[in-house]
Design a protein around this motif. Sequence first.
Motif, PDB file in Angstrom:
ATOM      1  N   PRO A   1       0.519  -1.107   0.292  1.00 44.45           N
ATOM      2  CA  PRO A   1       0.029   0.055   0.203  1.00 44.45           C
ATOM      3  C   PRO A   1       0.562   1.701  -0.265  1.00 44.45           C
ATOM      4  N   PHE A   2       2.604   0.983   0.332  1.00 48.66           N
ATOM      5  CA  PHE A   2       3.579   1.759   0.144  1.00 48.66           C
ATOM      6  C   PHE A   2       3.878   2.109  -1.018  1.00 48.66           C
ATOM      7  N   ASP A   3       3.481   1.842  -1.850  1.00 46.02           N
ATOM      8  CA  ASP A   3       4.222   1.966  -3.064  1.00 46.02           C
ATOM      9  C   ASP A   3       5.022   3.766  -3.965  1.00 46.02           C
ATOM     10  N   GLU A   4       3.582   4.608  -3.787  1.00 46.82           N
ATOM     11  CA  GLU A   4       3.345   6.087  -3.761  1.00 46.82           C
ATOM     12  C   GLU A   4       5.006   6.855  -2.762  1.00 46.82           C
ATOM     13  N   ASP A   5       4.288   6.056  -1.781  1.00 43.97           N
ATOM     14  CA  ASP A   5       5.411   6.901  -1.055  1.00 43.97           C
ATOM     15  C   ASP A   5       7.183   6.784  -1.159  1.00 43.97           C
ATOM     16  N   VAL A   6       6.500   4.948  -1.184  1.00 45.66           N
ATOM     17  CA  VAL A   6       8.257   4.261  -1.527  1.00 45.66           C
ATOM     18  C   VAL A   6       8.950   5.615  -2.716  1.00 45.66           C
ATOM     19  N   ASP A   7       7.826   5.068  -4.045  1.00 46.55           N
ATOM     20  CA  ASP A   7       8.528   6.105  -5.393  1.00 46.55           C
ATOM     21  C   ASP A   7       8.998   7.331  -4.906  1.00 46.55           C
ATOM     22  N   THR A   8       8.060   8.094  -4.308  1.00 51.40           N
ATOM     23  CA  THR A   8       8.232   9.084  -3.679  1.00 51.40           C
ATOM     24  C   THR A   8      10.041   9.877  -3.315  1.00 51.40           C
ATOM     25  N   ILE A   9      10.583   8.542  -2.120  1.00 52.27           N
ATOM     26  CA  ILE A   9      11.280   8.728  -1.190  1.00 52.27           C
ATOM     27  C   ILE A   9      12.849   8.190  -2.202  1.00 52.27           C
ATOM     28  N   ILE A  10      12.365   7.365  -3.265  1.00 55.41           N
ATOM     29  CA  ILE A  10      13.345   7.315  -4.552  1.00 55.41           C
ATOM     30  C   ILE A  10      13.441   7.843  -5.004  1.00 55.41           C
ATOM     31  N   ALA A  11      12.993   9.029  -5.400  1.00 55.86           N
ATOM     32  CA  ALA A  11      12.737  10.251  -6.296  1.00 55.86           C
ATOM     33  C   ALA A  11      13.868  11.297  -5.734  1.00 55.86           C
ATOM     34  N   TRP A  12      13.608  10.733  -4.298  1.00 60.35           N
ATOM     35  CA  TRP A  12      13.810  12.287  -4.028  1.00 60.35           C
ATOM     36  C   TRP A  12      15.966  12.208  -3.867  1.00 60.35           C
ATOM     37  N   LEU A  13      16.225  10.126  -2.963  1.00 64.43           N
ATOM     38  CA  LEU A  13      17.389  10.437  -3.346  1.00 64.43           C
ATOM     39  C   LEU A  13      18.176  10.299  -4.758  1.00 64.43           C
ATOM     40  N   ASP A  14      17.173  10.037  -5.535  1.00 68.76           N
ATOM     41  CA  ASP A  14      18.148  10.220  -7.172  1.00 68.76           C
ATOM     42  C   ASP A  14      18.687  11.636  -6.748  1.00 68.76           C
ATOM     43  N   LYS A  15      16.716  12.398  -6.391  1.00 65.76           N
ATOM     44  CA  LYS A  15      17.964  13.985  -6.566  1.00 65.76           C
ATOM     45  C   LYS A  15      18.955  14.610  -5.463  1.00 65.76           C
ATOM     46  N   ILE A  16      18.734  13.845  -4.491  1.00 69.14           N
ATOM     47  CA  ILE A  16      20.372  14.060  -3.375  1.00 69.14           C
ATOM     48  C   ILE A  16      21.075  13.735  -4.051  1.00 69.14           C
ATOM     49  N   GLY A  17      21.014  11.979  -4.816  1.00 69.07           N
ATOM     50  CA  GLY A  17      22.398  11.892  -5.395  1.00 69.07           C
ATOM     51  C   GLY A  17      22.979  13.041  -6.202  1.00 69.07           C
ATOM     52  N   GLU A  18      22.390  13.661  -7.271  1.00 66.96           N
ATOM     53  CA  GLU A  18      22.727  14.398  -8.175  1.00 66.96           C
ATOM     54  C   GLU A  18      23.243  15.570  -8.102  1.00 66.96           C
ATOM     55  N   THR A  19      22.181  16.017  -6.687  1.00 67.00           N
ATOM     56  CA  THR A  19      22.640  17.459  -6.482  1.00 67.00           C
ATOM     57  C   THR A  19      23.936  17.634  -4.802  1.00 67.00           C
ATOM     58  N   GLY A  20      23.990  16.107  -4.260  1.00 67.99           N
ATOM     59  CA  GLY A  20      24.111  16.683  -3.097  1.00 67.99           C
ATOM     60  C   GLY A  20      22.599  17.069  -1.813  1.00 67.99           C
ATOM     61  N   ALA A  21      23.163  16.307  -0.750  1.00 68.88           N
ATOM     62  CA  ALA A  21      22.627  16.626   0.447  1.00 68.88           C
ATOM     63  C   ALA A  21      22.354  17.593   1.506  1.00 68.88           C
ATOM     64  N   LEU A  22      21.615  18.447   0.322  1.00 68.88           N
ATOM     65  CA  LEU A  22      21.114  19.907   0.189  1.00 68.88           C
ATOM     66  C   LEU A  22      20.343  20.433   1.377  1.00 68.88           C
ATOM     67  N   GLU A  23      21.093  20.775   2.870  1.00 67.02           N
ATOM     68  CA  GLU A  23      19.871  21.234   3.876  1.00 67.02           C
ATOM     69  C   GLU A  23      18.150  20.965   3.519  1.00 67.02           C
ATOM     70  N   ARG A  24      17.457  22.094   2.818  1.00 69.73           N
ATOM     71  CA  ARG A  24      16.698  22.064   1.959  1.00 69.73           C
ATOM     72  C   ARG A  24      16.141  20.816   2.189  1.00 69.73           C
ATOM     73  N   TYR A  25      16.245  19.858   1.787  1.00 67.47           N
ATOM     74  CA  TYR A  25      16.136  18.200   1.417  1.00 67.47           C
ATOM     75  C   TYR A  25      15.293  18.036   2.506  1.00 67.47           C
ATOM     76  N   PHE A  26      15.875  18.194   3.766  1.00 68.04           N
ATOM     77  CA  PHE A  26      15.964  16.896   4.349  1.00 68.04           C
ATOM     78  C   PHE A  26      14.211  17.698   6.113  1.00 68.04           C
ATOM     79  N   ARG A  27      14.141  17.160   6.203  1.00 67.37           N
ATOM     80  CA  ARG A  27      12.859  17.156   7.840  1.00 67.37           C
ATOM     81  C   ARG A  27      13.187  17.111   9.621  1.00 67.37           C
ATOM     82  N   TYR A  28      13.895  18.167   9.980  1.00 68.87           N
ATOM     83  CA  TYR A  28      14.613  17.662  11.205  1.00 68.87           C
ATOM     84  C   TYR A  28      13.253  16.821  12.310  1.00 68.87           C
ATOM     85  N   GLU A  29      14.163  15.886  12.779  1.00 70.04           N
ATOM     86  CA  GLU A  29      13.402  15.094  13.563  1.00 70.04           C
ATOM     87  C   GLU A  29      14.135  15.133  15.410  1.00 70.04           C
ATOM     88  N   GLY A  30      14.989  15.420  15.184  1.00 66.80           N
ATOM     89  CA  GLY A  30      16.171  14.992  16.222  1.00 66.80           C
ATOM     90  C   GLY A  30      15.258  16.435  17.254  1.00 66.80           C
TER      91      GLY A  30
END
Length: 161
Positions: free
Chosen positions: A43-72
């Motif tokens: 049931p989470f295919d769409e969410d997994v696809d979103t995460i994979i798309a973000w990982l692809d984008k981060i792989g291309e551009t770097g782990a820029l701060e704006r791509y993340f939601r701080y959790e701790g």
Amino acid sequence: MTLRYSIELIEEHDAVNFYSIHLSEEELSELERFFEKFPEGSPFDEDVDTIIAWLDKIGETGALERYFRYEGKYGDGVSAIPIETSNLRLYCIRLSDRILIFGNGGVKNCAAWQDSDTLAEYVEMLVDTSRFITSCLANGTLYMVDKEIIGNLNFSRDEKK
């Protein structure tokens, strides 16, 4: 009980290296274990696809701060992907624009990760790992060169039960 684990390089990209926590008693890294929980057709295919798309984008551009939601807490370095609305969270430590360390994650079905036994366990491990790394960077037993973490990447922590 003492939990032993290491941080290992799992993917190299032009802009960033992806590392993941690997528990000594597990065959797969935490990132691999995360994706294994949500096979195609779940049931989470769409969410997994979103995460994979973000990982692809981060792989291309770097782990820029704006791509993340701080959790701790501020300064512990723990973040989640994705930042948009999704029921899935993949937790990580953003060490720099060029180094990202993945933990595990799961379905966020409560107001805060602290309210989920499963998610809290993953985030707390990353908080501890971030503290270990910060301490090792400060005392010179670990150092970062471009996209690499150099030094002893084996850790242990006492499990809170």
